[in-house]
Motif scaffolding. Structure first.
Motif, short mmCIF file in Angstrom:
data_model
loop_
_atom_site.label_atom_id
_atom_site.label_comp_id
_atom_site.label_asym_id
_atom_site.label_seq_id
_atom_site.Cartn_x
_atom_site.Cartn_y
_atom_site.Cartn_z
N LYS A 4 -9.42 37.23 36.81
CA LYS A 4 -10.55 36.45 37.29
C LYS A 4 -11.72 36.65 36.33
O LYS A 4 -11.99 37.78 35.91
CB LYS A 4 -10.92 36.94 38.69
CG LYS A 4 -12.07 36.22 39.34
CD LYS A 4 -12.19 36.65 40.78
CE LYS A 4 -13.39 37.57 40.89
NZ LYS A 4 -13.69 37.96 42.25
N TRP A 5 -12.41 35.60 35.96
CA TRP A 5 -13.56 35.68 35.07
C TRP A 5 -14.84 35.89 35.88
O TRP A 5 -15.04 35.23 36.88
CB TRP A 5 -13.68 34.41 34.23
CG TRP A 5 -12.66 34.34 33.15
CD1 TRP A 5 -11.49 33.63 33.17
CD2 TRP A 5 -12.70 35.03 31.91
NE1 TRP A 5 -10.80 33.84 32.01
CE2 TRP A 5 -11.53 34.69 31.21
CE3 TRP A 5 -13.60 35.90 31.31
CZ2 TRP A 5 -11.24 35.20 29.94
CZ3 TRP A 5 -13.32 36.39 30.05
CH2 TRP A 5 -12.15 36.04 29.39
N GLU A 16 -18.62 36.74 29.57
CA GLU A 16 -17.88 36.90 30.82
C GLU A 16 -16.80 37.96 30.64
O GLU A 16 -16.23 38.10 29.56
CB GLU A 16 -17.23 35.58 31.24
CG GLU A 16 -18.25 34.49 31.53
CD GLU A 16 -17.60 33.20 32.01
OE1 GLU A 16 -16.61 33.28 32.76
OE2 GLU A 16 -18.09 32.13 31.62
N ASP A 17 -16.55 38.72 31.71
CA ASP A 17 -15.51 39.75 31.73
C ASP A 17 -14.27 39.19 32.41
O ASP A 17 -14.37 38.44 33.38
CB ASP A 17 -15.98 40.98 32.50
CG ASP A 17 -17.08 41.74 31.78
OD1 ASP A 17 -17.07 41.76 30.54
OD2 ASP A 17 -17.94 42.33 32.47
N TYR A 18 -13.10 39.60 31.91
CA TYR A 18 -11.82 39.21 32.50
C TYR A 18 -11.31 40.39 33.30
O TYR A 18 -10.93 41.42 32.75
CB TYR A 18 -10.83 38.82 31.39
CG TYR A 18 -9.57 38.18 31.89
CD1 TYR A 18 -9.60 37.01 32.62
CD2 TYR A 18 -8.33 38.74 31.61
CE1 TYR A 18 -8.44 36.40 33.06
CE2 TYR A 18 -7.16 38.14 32.05
CZ TYR A 18 -7.23 36.97 32.77
OH TYR A 18 -6.07 36.38 33.21
N SER A 27 -13.04 40.72 27.51
CA SER A 27 -14.23 39.90 27.70
C SER A 27 -14.33 38.86 26.60
O SER A 27 -13.75 39.00 25.52
CB SER A 27 -15.50 40.76 27.71
OG SER A 27 -15.78 41.26 26.42
N LYS A 64 -12.20 32.77 25.79
CA LYS A 64 -11.58 33.16 27.05
C LYS A 64 -10.07 32.91 27.02
O LYS A 64 -9.29 33.73 27.51
CB LYS A 64 -12.24 32.41 28.22
CG LYS A 64 -13.63 32.93 28.53
CD LYS A 64 -14.43 32.01 29.42
CE LYS A 64 -13.87 31.75 30.76
NZ LYS A 64 -14.80 31.02 31.65
N GLU A 68 -7.08 35.69 27.59
CA GLU A 68 -6.01 35.51 28.57
C GLU A 68 -4.63 35.62 27.92
O GLU A 68 -3.73 36.24 28.49
CB GLU A 68 -6.17 34.17 29.28
CG GLU A 68 -7.36 34.14 30.22
CD GLU A 68 -7.58 32.79 30.87
OE1 GLU A 68 -6.75 31.86 30.66
OE2 GLU A 68 -8.58 32.64 31.58
#
Length: 84
Positions: A4-5, A16-18, A27, A64, A68
């Motif tokens: 989840k971001w 944003e962090d993953y 991130s 991002k 992923e």
């Protein structure tokens, strides 16, 4: 494994962090450059045995996607029999 971001909330953070569960796996964040350059984003990993790429991206969405893919590959390594 699906993560989840979440927006980074630190004072000097812009990205944003993953997160997978309670762990931040990587991130996507702004990488500094000169004022004349368009914004650049980097993909960063916080998992053991996986190196952060030197690639720079023109959009945070591209960074991002890179995070992923890398995290997904890391989990596939854990499940493979080649590690034993």
């Amino acid at each position: 494994m699906k993560g989840k971001w979440e927006k980074q909330t630190g004072e000097y953070q812009w990205g944003e962090d993953y997160r997978i569960g309670k762990i931040i796996a990587g991130s996507a964040q702004h990488v500094s450059g000169s004022r004349d350059e368009p914004p650049k984003f980097g993909a960063f990993y916080f998992l053991p045995g996986i190196k952060t790429p030197n690639d720079r991206f023109t959009s945070i969405e591209d960074a991002k996607a890179r995070v992923e893919r890398g995290v997904s590959t890391w989990f596939k390594w854990l499940e493979s029999n080649e590690l034993v």
